[in-house]
Design a protein around this motif. Sequence first.
Motif, PDB file in Angstrom:
ATOM      1  N   HIS A   1      11.287   2.469   1.322  1.00  0.00           N
ATOM      2  CA  HIS A   1      10.282   1.414   1.356  1.00  0.00           C
ATOM      3  C   HIS A   1       8.887   2.021   1.473  1.00  0.00           C
ATOM      4  O   HIS A   1       8.722   3.179   1.845  1.00  0.00           O
ATOM      5  N   ALA A   2       7.912   1.210   1.095  1.00  0.00           N
ATOM      6  CA  ALA A   2       6.509   1.602   1.180  1.00  0.00           C
ATOM      7  C   ALA A   2       5.739   0.429   1.756  1.00  0.00           C
ATOM      8  O   ALA A   2       6.047  -0.733   1.483  1.00  0.00           O
ATOM      9  N   ILE A   3       4.737   0.751   2.549  1.00  0.00           N
ATOM     10  CA  ILE A   3       3.935  -0.289   3.206  1.00  0.00           C
ATOM     11  C   ILE A   3       2.487   0.181   3.265  1.00  0.00           C
ATOM     12  O   ILE A   3       2.219   1.369   3.391  1.00  0.00           O
TER      13      ILE A   3
ATOM     14  N   HIS B   1       0.152  -4.478   6.994  1.00  0.00           N
ATOM     15  CA  HIS B   1       1.586  -4.463   6.736  1.00  0.00           C
ATOM     16  C   HIS B   1       1.903  -5.135   5.395  1.00  0.00           C
ATOM     17  O   HIS B   1       2.734  -6.029   5.303  1.00  0.00           O
ATOM     18  N   VAL B   2       1.189  -4.700   4.343  1.00  0.00           N
ATOM     19  CA  VAL B   2       1.310  -5.283   3.008  1.00  0.00           C
ATOM     20  C   VAL B   2       2.267  -4.435   2.167  1.00  0.00           C
ATOM     21  O   VAL B   2       2.129  -3.209   2.118  1.00  0.00           O
ATOM     22  N   VAL B   3       3.209  -5.079   1.521  1.00  0.00           N
ATOM     23  CA  VAL B   3       4.115  -4.382   0.610  1.00  0.00           C
ATOM     24  C   VAL B   3       3.403  -4.245  -0.736  1.00  0.00           C
ATOM     25  O   VAL B   3       3.004  -5.246  -1.331  1.00  0.00           O
ATOM     26  N   PRO B   4       3.219  -3.003  -1.235  1.00  0.00           N
ATOM     27  CA  PRO B   4       2.535  -2.843  -2.520  1.00  0.00           C
ATOM     28  C   PRO B   4       3.405  -3.340  -3.664  1.00  0.00           C
ATOM     29  O   PRO B   4       4.635  -3.374  -3.565  1.00  0.00           O
TER      30      PRO B   4
ATOM     31  N   LEU C   1      -1.658  -0.822  -5.070  1.00  0.00           N
ATOM     32  CA  LEU C   1      -2.124  -1.153  -3.729  1.00  0.00           C
ATOM     33  C   LEU C   1      -2.987  -2.405  -3.736  1.00  0.00           C
ATOM     34  O   LEU C   1      -3.601  -2.744  -4.753  1.00  0.00           O
ATOM     35  N   PRO C   2      -3.076  -3.077  -2.588  1.00  0.00           N
ATOM     36  CA  PRO C   2      -4.022  -4.190  -2.474  1.00  0.00           C
ATOM     37  C   PRO C   2      -5.447  -3.637  -2.516  1.00  0.00           C
ATOM     38  O   PRO C   2      -5.652  -2.425  -2.373  1.00  0.00           O
ATOM     39  N   PRO C   3      -6.448  -4.494  -2.701  1.00  0.00           N
ATOM     40  CA  PRO C   3      -7.828  -4.003  -2.749  1.00  0.00           C
ATOM     41  C   PRO C   3      -8.185  -3.181  -1.508  1.00  0.00           C
ATOM     42  O   PRO C   3      -7.802  -3.512  -0.391  1.00  0.00           O
TER      43      PRO C   3
ATOM     44  N   MET D   1      -4.001   2.997   4.435  1.00  0.00           N
ATOM     45  CA  MET D   1      -3.057   4.069   4.205  1.00  0.00           C
ATOM     46  C   MET D   1      -1.760   3.496   3.653  1.00  0.00           C
ATOM     47  O   MET D   1      -1.344   2.393   3.993  1.00  0.00           O
ATOM     48  N   LEU D   2      -1.166   4.283   2.774  1.00  0.00           N
ATOM     49  CA  LEU D   2       0.115   3.959   2.184  1.00  0.00           C
ATOM     50  C   LEU D   2       1.153   4.825   2.885  1.00  0.00           C
ATOM     51  O   LEU D   2       1.038   6.049   2.895  1.00  0.00           O
ATOM     52  N   VAL D   3       2.162   4.173   3.477  1.00  0.00           N
ATOM     53  CA  VAL D   3       3.228   4.887   4.184  1.00  0.00           C
ATOM     54  C   VAL D   3       4.492   4.764   3.336  1.00  0.00           C
ATOM     55  O   VAL D   3       4.947   3.649   3.073  1.00  0.00           O
ATOM     56  N   ILE D   4       5.043   5.903   2.927  1.00  0.00           N
ATOM     57  CA  ILE D   4       6.222   5.929   2.055  1.00  0.00           C
ATOM     58  C   ILE D   4       7.350   6.601   2.812  1.00  0.00           C
ATOM     59  O   ILE D   4       7.229   7.750   3.230  1.00  0.00           O
ATOM     60  N   ASP D   5       8.440   5.871   3.002  1.00  0.00           N
ATOM     61  CA  ASP D   5       9.642   6.432   3.648  1.00  0.00           C
ATOM     62  C   ASP D   5      10.745   6.552   2.609  1.00  0.00           C
ATOM     63  O   ASP D   5      10.927   5.734   1.765  1.00  0.00           O
TER      64      ASP D   5
END
Length: 172
Positions: A138-140, A145-148, A160-162, A168-172
């Motif tokens: 998942h990525a957030i 806490h927006v899902v791209p 990504l959102p504006p 920051m984009l968190v990728i697990d």
Amino acid sequence: AEMTPRGSTLPPIPAAIARRFGAGRVVYLPACLDAAMWSYAYPYQRRMLTKLIEWAAGDANQPEFQIEAPKCVQATFWQQNSRENDSSPQRRRTIIHFFNGLNTTANHGLPAVDVPLREETVSIHGIKVTLRNRHFEHAIVEPGHVVPKLHDADDPVLELPPLDLHQMLVID
């Protein structure tokens, strides 16, 4: 690459030397194009440095993600390795920070005392991150806490959102 100083009648001088060395590749910049970029930042310098770095890295060492954004967006990343517990497999988390460097004050103020205070921001839209050879669960995007948006292609593309000032984009 060679260069000739304006008005010179001498032969060109080396600006960039790229060679293979054993199994690797090396680039030497005798004309200090890398240092000049920080003082003058001509677009050709950025493009040349990008191409030289990609060539030196080789096909097998390309980055696992690529960012598509206007040049006013600064990005950097960190990777974290973690385990849920001692018996679980090691997991890797990538955190990509984005900063909107667009200055709406038309650069008024002295650069030596310029502080990151903003009266307004102009949002940057359409930032995309392409993941190469990377499986993720998942990525957030934080804050919020927006899902791209995920665009399926050969490699996953996250939109990504504006970007207002920082996210920051968190990728697990």
